[in-house]
Scaffold this motif. Structure first.
Motif, PDB file in Angstrom:
ATOM      1  N   ASP A   1     -50.572 -11.508 -61.098  1.00 44.36           N
ATOM      2  CA  ASP A   1     -49.571 -10.355 -60.909  1.00 44.36           C
ATOM      3  C   ASP A   1     -49.895  -8.990 -61.505  1.00 44.36           C
ATOM      4  OD1 ASP A   1     -47.655 -12.418 -59.805  1.00 44.36           O
ATOM      5  OD2 ASP A   1     -46.491 -12.545 -61.677  1.00 44.36           O
ATOM      6  N   ARG A   2     -50.691  -8.940 -62.269  1.00 43.27           N
ATOM      7  CA  ARG A   2     -51.158  -7.561 -62.899  1.00 43.27           C
ATOM      8  C   ARG A   2     -52.202  -7.176 -61.728  1.00 43.27           C
ATOM      9  NH1 ARG A   2     -50.626  -2.953 -64.784  1.00 43.27           N
ATOM     10  NH2 ARG A   2     -52.284  -2.176 -66.165  1.00 43.27           N
ATOM     11  N   GLN A   3     -53.022  -8.183 -61.459  1.00 49.22           N
ATOM     12  CA  GLN A   3     -54.078  -7.705 -60.432  1.00 49.22           C
ATOM     13  C   GLN A   3     -53.514  -7.119 -59.185  1.00 49.22           C
ATOM     14  OE1 GLN A   3     -56.457 -11.065 -59.753  1.00 49.22           O
ATOM     15  NE2 GLN A   3     -57.643 -11.015 -61.547  1.00 49.22           N
ATOM     16  N   ARG A   4     -52.513  -7.710 -58.589  1.00 54.76           N
ATOM     17  CA  ARG A   4     -51.604  -7.413 -57.493  1.00 54.76           C
ATOM     18  C   ARG A   4     -51.076  -6.158 -57.811  1.00 54.76           C
ATOM     19  NH1 ARG A   4     -48.678 -11.719 -57.493  1.00 54.76           N
ATOM     20  NH2 ARG A   4     -50.466 -13.005 -56.603  1.00 54.76           N
ATOM     21  N   GLU A   5     -50.611  -5.940 -58.730  1.00 57.15           N
ATOM     22  CA  GLU A   5     -49.814  -4.513 -59.067  1.00 57.15           C
ATOM     23  C   GLU A   5     -50.897  -3.128 -58.875  1.00 57.15           C
ATOM     24  OE1 GLU A   5     -47.217  -1.490 -59.806  1.00 57.15           O
ATOM     25  OE2 GLU A   5     -46.912  -3.523 -59.065  1.00 57.15           O
ATOM     26  N   ILE A   6     -52.024  -3.666 -59.485  1.00 58.78           N
ATOM     27  CA  ILE A   6     -53.083  -2.625 -59.767  1.00 58.78           C
ATOM     28  C   ILE A   6     -53.715  -2.389 -58.254  1.00 58.78           C
ATOM     29  CG2 ILE A   6     -55.423  -2.161 -60.546  1.00 58.78           C
ATOM     30  CD1 ILE A   6     -54.788  -3.388 -62.984  1.00 58.78           C
ATOM     31  N   ALA A   7     -53.874  -3.533 -57.430  1.00 56.35           N
ATOM     32  CA  ALA A   7     -54.362  -3.275 -56.033  1.00 56.35           C
ATOM     33  C   ALA A   7     -53.241  -2.541 -55.323  1.00 56.35           C
ATOM     34  CB  ALA A   7     -54.606  -4.457 -55.552  1.00 56.35           C
ATOM     35  N   ARG A   8     -51.780  -2.887 -55.523  1.00 56.43           N
ATOM     36  CA  ARG A   8     -51.013  -2.227 -54.740  1.00 56.43           C
ATOM     37  C   ARG A   8     -50.977  -0.683 -55.068  1.00 56.43           C
ATOM     38  NH1 ARG A   8     -46.271   0.140 -55.010  1.00 56.43           N
ATOM     39  NH2 ARG A   8     -45.976  -0.256 -57.405  1.00 56.43           N
ATOM     40  N   ARG A   9     -51.040  -0.368 -55.903  1.00 54.42           N
ATOM     41  CA  ARG A   9     -51.167   1.060 -56.666  1.00 54.42           C
ATOM     42  C   ARG A   9     -52.154   1.833 -55.984  1.00 54.42           C
ATOM     43  NH1 ARG A   9     -49.627   1.392 -62.942  1.00 54.42           N
ATOM     44  NH2 ARG A   9     -47.334   0.520 -62.717  1.00 54.42           N
ATOM     45  N   GLY A  10     -53.419   1.104 -55.945  1.00 56.03           N
ATOM     46  CA  GLY A  10     -54.681   1.640 -55.319  1.00 56.03           C
ATOM     47  C   GLY A  10     -54.399   2.057 -53.967  1.00 56.03           C
ATOM     48  N   GLY A  11     -53.830   1.070 -53.072  1.00 62.13           N
ATOM     49  CA  GLY A  11     -53.724   1.052 -51.927  1.00 62.13           C
ATOM     50  C   GLY A  11     -52.785   2.263 -51.498  1.00 62.13           C
ATOM     51  N   LYS A  12     -51.606   2.299 -52.126  1.00 60.64           N
ATOM     52  CA  LYS A  12     -50.783   3.311 -51.907  1.00 60.64           C
ATOM     53  C   LYS A  12     -51.382   4.694 -52.264  1.00 60.64           C
ATOM     54  CE  LYS A  12     -45.773   4.556 -53.430  1.00 60.64           C
ATOM     55  NZ  LYS A  12     -44.914   4.112 -54.234  1.00 60.64           N
ATOM     56  N   ALA A  13     -52.128   5.022 -53.215  1.00 55.73           N
ATOM     57  CA  ALA A  13     -52.999   6.204 -53.414  1.00 55.73           C
ATOM     58  C   ALA A  13     -53.644   6.336 -52.576  1.00 55.73           C
ATOM     59  CB  ALA A  13     -53.607   6.010 -54.868  1.00 55.73           C
ATOM     60  N   ALA A  14     -54.450   5.507 -51.909  1.00 59.59           N
ATOM     61  CA  ALA A  14     -55.436   5.806 -50.735  1.00 59.59           C
ATOM     62  C   ALA A  14     -54.792   6.136 -49.597  1.00 59.59           C
ATOM     63  CB  ALA A  14     -56.359   4.502 -50.532  1.00 59.59           C
ATOM     64  N   HIS A  15     -53.411   5.743 -49.268  1.00 60.46           N
ATOM     65  CA  HIS A  15     -52.824   5.896 -48.024  1.00 60.46           C
ATOM     66  C   HIS A  15     -52.325   7.545 -48.425  1.00 60.46           C
ATOM     67  CE1 HIS A  15     -52.739   2.597 -45.417  1.00 60.46           C
ATOM     68  NE2 HIS A  15     -52.616   1.906 -46.388  1.00 60.46           N
ATOM     69  N   GLU A  16     -51.796   7.641 -49.288  1.00 58.89           N
ATOM     70  CA  GLU A  16     -51.051   9.157 -49.639  1.00 58.89           C
ATOM     71  C   GLU A  16     -52.355  10.159 -49.458  1.00 58.89           C
ATOM     72  OE1 GLU A  16     -49.336   9.005 -53.573  1.00 58.89           O
ATOM     73  OE2 GLU A  16     -47.594   7.745 -52.711  1.00 58.89           O
ATOM     74  N   LYS A  17     -53.302   9.988 -50.129  1.00 63.55           N
ATOM     75  CA  LYS A  17     -54.676  10.691 -49.961  1.00 63.55           C
ATOM     76  C   LYS A  17     -55.126  10.781 -48.632  1.00 63.55           C
ATOM     77  CE  LYS A  17     -59.023  11.331 -52.350  1.00 63.55           C
ATOM     78  NZ  LYS A  17     -60.040  10.549 -53.418  1.00 63.55           N
ATOM     79  N   GLY A  18     -54.916   9.739 -47.995  1.00 65.42           N
ATOM     80  CA  GLY A  18     -55.493   9.815 -46.565  1.00 65.42           C
ATOM     81  C   GLY A  18     -56.733   9.238 -46.296  1.00 65.42           C
ATOM     82  N   THR A  19     -57.375   8.442 -47.266  1.00 58.68           N
ATOM     83  CA  THR A  19     -58.788   7.997 -47.200  1.00 58.68           C
ATOM     84  C   THR A  19     -58.511   6.226 -46.829  1.00 58.68           C
ATOM     85  OG1 THR A  19     -58.651   7.628 -49.694  1.00 58.68           O
ATOM     86  CG2 THR A  19     -59.746   9.391 -48.690  1.00 58.68           C
ATOM     87  N   ALA A  20     -57.350   5.793 -46.888  1.00 55.18           N
ATOM     88  CA  ALA A  20     -57.108   4.465 -46.470  1.00 55.18           C
ATOM     89  C   ALA A  20     -57.573   3.988 -45.217  1.00 55.18           C
ATOM     90  CB  ALA A  20     -55.700   3.823 -46.697  1.00 55.18           C
ATOM     91  N   HIS A  21     -58.250   2.679 -44.662  1.00 54.53           N
ATOM     92  CA  HIS A  21     -58.829   2.438 -43.466  1.00 54.53           C
ATOM     93  C   HIS A  21     -57.635   1.825 -42.682  1.00 54.53           C
ATOM     94  CE1 HIS A  21     -61.720   1.524 -40.613  1.00 54.53           C
ATOM     95  NE2 HIS A  21     -61.264   0.148 -40.590  1.00 54.53           N
ATOM     96  N   GLN A  22     -57.485   2.213 -41.610  1.00 53.06           N
ATOM     97  CA  GLN A  22     -56.281   1.599 -40.828  1.00 53.06           C
ATOM     98  C   GLN A  22     -57.025   1.010 -39.610  1.00 53.06           C
ATOM     99  OE1 GLN A  22     -52.999   1.707 -40.894  1.00 53.06           O
ATOM    100  NE2 GLN A  22     -53.019   2.916 -42.687  1.00 53.06           N
ATOM    101  N   PHE A  23     -57.147  -0.265 -39.524  1.00 59.96           N
ATOM    102  CA  PHE A  23     -57.781  -1.202 -38.415  1.00 59.96           C
ATOM    103  C   PHE A  23     -57.222  -0.827 -37.210  1.00 59.96           C
ATOM    104  CE2 PHE A  23     -59.121  -3.884 -41.989  1.00 59.96           C
ATOM    105  CZ  PHE A  23     -60.439  -4.171 -41.665  1.00 59.96           C
ATOM    106  N   THR A  24     -58.170  -0.556 -36.491  1.00 63.32           N
ATOM    107  CA  THR A  24     -57.444  -0.562 -34.822  1.00 63.32           C
ATOM    108  C   THR A  24     -57.361  -2.089 -34.151  1.00 63.32           C
ATOM    109  OG1 THR A  24     -59.752  -0.587 -34.151  1.00 63.32           O
ATOM    110  CG2 THR A  24     -58.859   1.411 -34.520  1.00 63.32           C
ATOM    111  N   PRO A  25     -56.801  -2.197 -33.304  1.00 67.46           N
ATOM    112  CA  PRO A  25     -56.619  -3.500 -32.655  1.00 67.46           C
ATOM    113  C   PRO A  25     -58.101  -4.153 -32.529  1.00 67.46           C
ATOM    114  CG  PRO A  25     -54.904  -2.387 -31.643  1.00 67.46           C
ATOM    115  CD  PRO A  25     -55.759  -1.406 -32.602  1.00 67.46           C
TER     116      PRO A  25
END
Length: 106
Positions: A15-39
């Motif tokens: 659960d702690r790993q999931r929370e840390i990963a969730r925060r990292g993903g959220k931060a990457a999306h806010e920063k604009g560096t998260a990868h969005q897969f195309t179809p």
């Protein structure tokens, strides 16, 4: 470092790993560096993953066996799902059922 000792992130509770990963993903999306897969990228990744999994014959046999058991169980004796008291149950949606025996229509 000795062998394959679990340390740091690997030692944390899931659960702690999931929370840390969730925060990292959220931060990457806010920063604009998260990868969005195309179809196309998603399709290629799924195909490659399927090819790797299908190379392991024993694993594929187990998957098929488990699927057959689950199918027999749902046809003969539907599995009872425990729901909290008062929980609403959605009505079955039969609009997506595929007609049986007419493979030419697919």
């Amino acid at each position: 470092m000795a062998g394959n000792a679990r340390r740091g992130f690997a030692l944390m509770e899931p659960d702690r790993q999931r929370e840390i990963a969730r925060r990292g993903g959220k931060a990457a999306h806010e920063k604009g560096t998260a990868h969005q897969f195309t179809p196309e990228e998603a399709r290629d990744a799924g195909r490659k993953g399927g090819q790797m999994v299908s190379k392991h014959r024993e694993h594929m046999v187990e998957i098929g066996r488990n699927g057959g058991k689950a199918r027999r169980r749902t046809k003969s004796e539907p599995e009872q799902i425990e729901r909290p008291e008062g929980a609403a149950v959605a009505p079955e949606d039969n609009s997506r059922q595929v007609p049986q025996g007419d493979s030419a229509a697919m």
